[in-house]
Every structure is written in structure tokens, then in C-alpha cells.
Design a protein around this motif. Structure first.
Motif, PDB file in Angstrom:
ATOM      1  N   TYR A 206      55.291   7.368 -58.532  1.00 29.52           N
ATOM      2  CA  TYR A 206      53.903   7.068 -58.915  1.00 29.52           C
ATOM      3  C   TYR A 206      53.267   8.224 -59.697  1.00 29.52           C
ATOM      4  CZ  TYR A 206      48.909   6.283 -58.556  1.00 29.52           C
ATOM      5  OH  TYR A 206      47.572   6.157 -58.853  1.00 29.52           O
ATOM      6  N   SER A 209      54.678   8.163 -63.079  1.00 31.37           N
ATOM      7  CA  SER A 209      54.177   7.070 -63.929  1.00 31.37           C
ATOM      8  C   SER A 209      52.809   7.430 -64.513  1.00 31.37           C
ATOM      9  CB  SER A 209      54.114   5.753 -63.143  1.00 31.37           C
ATOM     10  OG  SER A 209      53.039   5.770 -62.217  1.00 31.37           O
ATOM     11  N   LEU A 210      51.994   8.163 -63.745  1.00 30.74           N
ATOM     12  CA  LEU A 210      50.699   8.614 -64.287  1.00 30.74           C
ATOM     13  C   LEU A 210      50.923   9.597 -65.435  1.00 30.74           C
ATOM     14  CD1 LEU A 210      48.581   9.214 -61.030  1.00 30.74           C
ATOM     15  CD2 LEU A 210      48.669   7.171 -62.496  1.00 30.74           C
TER      16      LEU A 210
ATOM     17  N   GLN B  70      62.751   3.601 -52.293  1.00 30.78           N
ATOM     18  CA  GLN B  70      61.544   2.783 -52.482  1.00 30.78           C
ATOM     19  C   GLN B  70      61.528   1.715 -51.389  1.00 30.78           C
ATOM     20  OE1 GLN B  70      61.660   1.628 -56.754  1.00 30.78           O
ATOM     21  NE2 GLN B  70      59.463   2.012 -56.651  1.00 30.78           N
ATOM     22  N   SER B 102      52.732   0.651 -50.901  1.00 35.07           N
ATOM     23  CA  SER B 102      53.520   0.254 -52.073  1.00 35.07           C
ATOM     24  C   SER B 102      53.001   0.954 -53.331  1.00 35.07           C
ATOM     25  CB  SER B 102      53.468  -1.262 -52.278  1.00 35.07           C
ATOM     26  OG  SER B 102      54.218  -1.928 -51.282  1.00 35.07           O
ATOM     27  N   GLY B 103      51.696   0.980 -53.490  1.00 35.11           N
ATOM     28  CA  GLY B 103      51.129   1.624 -54.674  1.00 35.11           C
ATOM     29  C   GLY B 103      51.546   3.081 -54.788  1.00 35.11           C
ATOM     30  N   ARG B 104      51.574   3.790 -53.651  1.00 31.85           N
ATOM     31  CA  ARG B 104      51.936   5.211 -53.685  1.00 31.85           C
ATOM     32  C   ARG B 104      53.398   5.408 -54.087  1.00 31.85           C
ATOM     33  NH1 ARG B 104      53.293   9.297 -54.616  1.00 31.85           N
ATOM     34  NH2 ARG B 104      52.743  11.374 -53.866  1.00 31.85           N
ATOM     35  N   ALA B 106      54.895   3.389 -56.269  1.00 25.02           N
ATOM     36  CA  ALA B 106      55.048   2.699 -57.560  1.00 25.02           C
ATOM     37  C   ALA B 106      55.687   1.321 -57.405  1.00 25.02           C
ATOM     38  CB  ALA B 106      55.843   3.564 -58.549  1.00 25.02           C
ATOM     39  N   PRO B 155      61.067   3.723 -61.088  1.00 31.40           N
ATOM     40  CA  PRO B 155      60.680   2.587 -60.246  1.00 31.40           C
ATOM     41  C   PRO B 155      61.494   1.346 -60.607  1.00 31.40           C
ATOM     42  CG  PRO B 155      58.745   3.696 -61.150  1.00 31.40           C
ATOM     43  CD  PRO B 155      59.936   4.278 -61.848  1.00 31.40           C
TER      44      PRO B 155
END
Lengths: 357, 357
Positions: A206, A209-210, B70, B102-104, B106, B155
Motif C-alpha cells: 500500500y 502504491s502511494l 497478502q 484489506s486496504g492497508r 493493498a 499487489p
């Protein structure tokens, strides 16, 4: 068809996929060879290892790797010279490290003879997948996963060790641009940053990706406490050239002990280049970029070998590095020196090549 | 046999395993119900969800979860009252958290309607596996894993969301003894400690095994920088009772936002008990243990509900906690209050019960 070597049971593939593969156009890590090595841990010991056709396998949905991340891996490459001889590069370092990683995740150590016999038997069977020529290689991925079907949060009693192999094309990669971390972190003091633990990689995706949205390909991680110390790039260790001196961070429980990293430190000594292994601050590298003494930054790892870095950004300050394409760059020198050793094109005074006979 | 509800395709099991299960003697997380919920992410979106018989599934050895970790999960429970009504406890909190996790890492967010429809359809099919009686429950394990068969460190583009269910017996567990971390760490500032990420658990197993060899069941983690702040126990948040005041650490990017934790903070307010959410130092808790003002320590989490802590050790100093078995302990009070709400035995003024109709 099933048959047996002395030590490993071998089931060979009826047919080969090799003619379906375009070796001039390989996407990293998507194509796998005809065979794989598998060894299960049960009843307190590693069971008989086997080689079988590369294939999907069944796992219980409750397999602990899916829930608690007990998974470690290694990255290695096999090289072929023009006489067809096959070499590994410092494979004992990868063997030692996968067991160190496993230990940190409370997973059992894998036996050294199984590791080497498995690698060598696989490379003989899939020999045609190793293409000669500098830059070509067969990427080898040993990994260990917890397979026990039980979701209690404790170390598993069942594991699977595997080696899968993927042909890799030469990385004539262009230089990368990196962002220096000032908020997110890769690892903690006392954490698992020094292990090649699966979870360390997912944790970086993440923030990376940023960085990619801002035009940077990778993140250079800093210490989680202060974000003032430059550590590693997640898939590469990082070297800085200030004037004619190389600097790289010491390994710690936060930083992976990279095989390419330690090879460069040795080669620098061989070549009469000073390499300081010490804490590197963001401030000193920014100052060196400003006063012109920062000549190069490059990453070092098995996949990319040496990856030159052409620019870095820290807290919205962008620095372009002018020496990145210089003919006398250290990055070019170390990359060529390493590739020559790996492909049997030069002397191997440290005994790093391991011929697979 | 395949048939379809409005939204989820359902393939029911031909036979049930339920008669083979001894519900009075369940080992946590080893027995699973007859069905599971599965939904794959491909081509940039979640595909049609389905329920199928619980079974092993095939995965490519290159599936990214095995290499880069992941993987995120949740822990929830379903309860049945004596009238046969089935309840979940604050399920929206688990839904929100799995998407935050999940967001953390990616990974893509899962749709709320699929999550709730999947849970409810599963619980209707496997209703007989939910036993009434305080302490009995069906443990629910939603999880998401990266399935894309490609070992590049980025990811994945393919994921699998699943829910599996395991009957859980009442935890009438005895008090645990804990070791306070002073070398190893669970998470970094800017890391993934606030996510229910698989890798966070594997990272704790080795330090926990060292603690177990010294006679402690769990580790209470401290901040990685200074090891002076008490944070969480890895599978539980931690509360300290000093005189009649509760203290617990604030959530942060290092500490999981536990559903049981926030329920206790609310119940304390309801019951007129002061609960300070603030940084808690090792030094103050040791001082409170010495002067007698430390009355209790307990952990709070979905699996154990409330787990009293009878002793802690820090840097070879051992402290026994005398109030652990007191009739007026907060641990007993909160555990009973929570269980009564969960099992539909008391009012539910905050709307925490979610009936599955």
C-alpha cells in the motif's frame, strides 16, 4: 511415471511446456518450469522429499498460512555458461537464511542435504529451461508454508517446503525513482524485518502504491522511530556513493542480510573501493545531493542484481542524481563484475559459484 | 445438488458431518461446519458469491498469498438463545475492519451486501451447528487471500474471500500469566499492527514460544521504540484496573481496534466505571502492583471474551495479582454482561445484537 533416485522420489512430467514459452519476452514470475520440489513436515519431522510435475495443489481453507502468515521464502538464480555448465551463486547463504527466517516465525529448519539435493535434481530435470547468455537465468523460489488445517493462533505442526522455478529474462532495467519513507514503516526493532517473511512484503504494497501514484517506483524505508535513517528498499538493499566512497546501512533485526549486498561489500574491498557499513542518515544524503558529492545511489538484490536510482524525493523535496549514467559508475562496475562471476566469465576467488553437476 | 437463492448460488452438502462431532469436547478451530462461503475477485471486480460444501481447494504454488502474505481475516461468533434465535454481535464492526485491513495491504474492499448475505445464508444452512447455552457459539472466520499465480512482488489482481465456521465451546478458561515484552515487538509506527493481517500473527509465535518456555501463556507487547508503553496481547486488547479505575491503551497504527475492547469501554460508561483510554506505562503498572492499587488485569477479544491475567513478569520481576478471583472483579462483571447481551438474556440498549432471520 514414477521412479526413484537414491534420495528423492521423482515423478517426471509426461510432456514439457517449454516449447510454448517465448524466452525473449518473459514477464517476471508468471511462467514456471515442468517440475517442482515438495517436502512435507508432519509428525515432528520432514518426510521424504519428492519432485513432481509442476501443478496446482489442494489445501484446506483452514490451512494456517492463510490465517496467520507462517510463510518464508528465498530468491535464487541458476546461470548457464556457453559450455552448458550450470551454476548457483552462494546458495549456502540462501539456505542459511531461509532457516533463520523460519526460526523467527517458529517454523522448523529444513535439512541442508534435502535443500541441495532438491535444487540439483530439479535443475537437472529442467536444465533446458536455463538459457545461456549474460542476464538470462532461471529464478528459483524456495518457500515454506504452514499447512496444518486448524485456525488456532499458534505455530503449526504441519508445513510444506517447495521449490518452484521461473525463467527470467535479463534485467536491462532503466533507473528507478524512489520515495524516502517519512510516515509508513517496513519493520520494527525486535520485529521480523530481517526475515524473508511473507507478511513483510504485503505490508509494503500500500505505501508503495502511494509512491507509484506520485511517479516513484519504489520506497526506501527509514527507521520506524525517527524516519531519519535510510534502511532498505524492501526488495533491495541500498548503497550510496558519496565522492568515491560507498555507504550502506548495517544489517539489523530490521534489515535483510542480502546476498547481493554482502557480495558488493566484498567486491568493493577487492576493487580497492572504500565501503563504509554504518548508519546512513537522510540528512547527510540530502546534503550530499545538494553539495554535489552524492554521485550515485543503487539497489542490490537477487532479482535486479544492481538497480541504479536516478532520483529520490523526501518530504516533497526532489533530488535528481546526475551520475546515474556515467560510464565509470559503481553500479555498472559492480553489476558487470557480479554477472561475470555468476556466468563463469571471470575468476571466482571467493568460491561463490556452485556448479550443479 | 445446485440451486440458487436470489443472490448467492448455493450447493448444499449431500450429508452432514454434525453427528460425528462431540460438542462437549471441542478443540478450538479444528472442526468445521458443512458449508463455506466463497467469492473470487477477478477482472477488477468481485464475482458471483457462492456457498458450497466445506472442502479442500486447489491453489497454484505461485499463489501470491504463499509468497507475499497478502491475507487478512476477522473473528466473529454466532450465538443461539433458548428459543432458537440466532444472533451476531456488532457484525458491522467486523465488516468495516476487514476492509480497513484489506486496504492497508493493498487488497480490494469486499461489498457489504455480499458479506451479510453470505453470513446469513451460511448460518441458516448450518443452523444446527450453533448450540444454545451461554458460552457456546459458532466461531466465524471471514478471510481474504491473494490467489493470483505470479510471484512478482506487487499487489495481486486475484483474491478469494471466504467464510468458514467452527463450533466453539465455552471458554471457562483459567487465568493466564503473561510476559511483558522488552526486546521483541509486534508492530512498528507506520506499520500494519492495526490491521488483522496474517503476518502479524506469525511474527508473534517465536517470542510467544520463548515466553511459554518460561511458564507464561502470552506476551503483552510494548512499543517497539522504548518498550515502556503497554499495548496489546496480540490476540487480545488489555485492560488494567487500578483501584476502581480501568485503563487501556488508545488504538493507533500499532494496536488493533478490538470489538470487545470498544464494547467494554461503552459498558464501563453504562455501569458508572471510569475507563481512561490513555497511554499506559510499564512503570506505573509495576508501581501499582507494588503499592497494592493494581487490582486486576484482563484481556478482551472475540475468542476468549474476557481473559483474566493472574501474573505478569517484566525484566525478571514477577508480579502476582491478588484480585484475579475476587467476586466483585471487573473481569467477571464485564464477561457476564457481554455474554448476557450476546445470548439475548438482557437488554441491548446499544443495538449490538444482529438477529439472523
Amino acid at each position: 511415471m514414477a521412479n526413484h533416485t537414491d534420495k528423492i522420489s521423482v515423478e517426471t512430467s509426461e510432456t514439457s511446456k517449454i516449447n510454448t514459452v517465448d524466452f525473449s519476452n518473459l514477464d517476471f514470475g508468471r511462467v514456471f518450469t515442468d517440475h517442482m520440489f515438495v517436502c512435507d513436515y508432519e509428525d515432528g519431522k520432514w518426510q521424504d522429499p519428492k519432485i513432481m510435475p509442476y501443478q496446482a495443489m489442494t489445501f484446506e481453507p483452514s490451512a494456517r498460512v492463510f490465517h496467520y502468515g507462517q510463510a518464508v521464502f528465498e530468491g535464487m538464480k541458476a546461470y548457464k555458461d556457453d559450455d552448458g555448465k550450470v551454476f548457483l551463486f552462494r546458495p549456502k547463504a540462501n539456505f542459511d537464511r531461509i532457516n533463520k527466517s523460519s526460526g523467527r516465525l517458529a517454523m522448523p529448519a529444513f535439512p541442508e542435504n534435502y535443500f541441495f539435493e532438491g535444487l540439483e535434481a530439479l535443475l537437472k530435470l529442467d536444465n533446458d529451461w536455463i538459457k545461456p547468455g549474460v542476464g538470462n537465468s532461471l529464478y528459483l523460489r524456495p518457500f515454506v508454508i504452514a499447512t496444518e488445517p486448524a485456525i488456532s493462533a499458534s505455530p503449526a505442526n504441519m508445513y510444506r517446503f517447495m521449490i518452484i522455478c521461473s525463467p527470467a529474462k535479463s534485467y536491462y532495467n532503466s533507473a528507478v525513482r524512489v520515495l524516502i519513507a517519512d510516515h509508513f514503516s517496513r519493520s520494527a526493532n525486535g520485529g521480523v524485518g530481517a526475515a524473508k517473511a511473507a507478511g513483510n512484503y504485503a505490508a509494503q504494497f500500500y505505501p508503495t502504491s502511494l509512491a507509484q501514484k506520485k511517479g516513484f517506483q519504489q520506497v526506501v524505508w527509514t527507521d520506524a522511530d525517527t524516519h531519519t535513517l535510510l534502511e532498505e528498499a524492501g526488495t533491495m538493499n541500498v548503497f550510496f556513493r558519496v565522492n568515491d566512497t560507498l555507504i550502506t546501512a548495517p544489517t539489523s533485526d530490521r534489515i535483510l542480510d542480502g546476498v547481493t549486498r554482502k557480495s558488493i561489500i566484498q567486491l568493493a574491498e577487492d576493487l580497492g573501493i572504500t565501503c563504509d557499513v554504518r548508519a546512513v542518515t537522510v540528512a547527510e544524503i540530502k546534503a550530499a545531493a545538494k553539495d554535489g558529492s552524492l554521485k550515485e545511489i543503487f539497489g542490490a538484490g537477487t532479482a535486479a542484481v544492481i538497480s541504479p536510482i536516478s532520483a529520490f524525493e523526501h518530504q516533497d523535496e526532489l533530488f535528481e542524481i546526475s551520475g546515474v549514467d556515467a560510464e565509470d559508475s559503481y553500479a555498472k562496475l559492480f553489476k558487470q563484475t557480479l554477472l561475470n562471476i555468476q556466468h563463469n566469465l571471470s575468476d571466482d576467488k571467493h568460491g561463490w559459484r556452485h556448479e550443479v553437476k
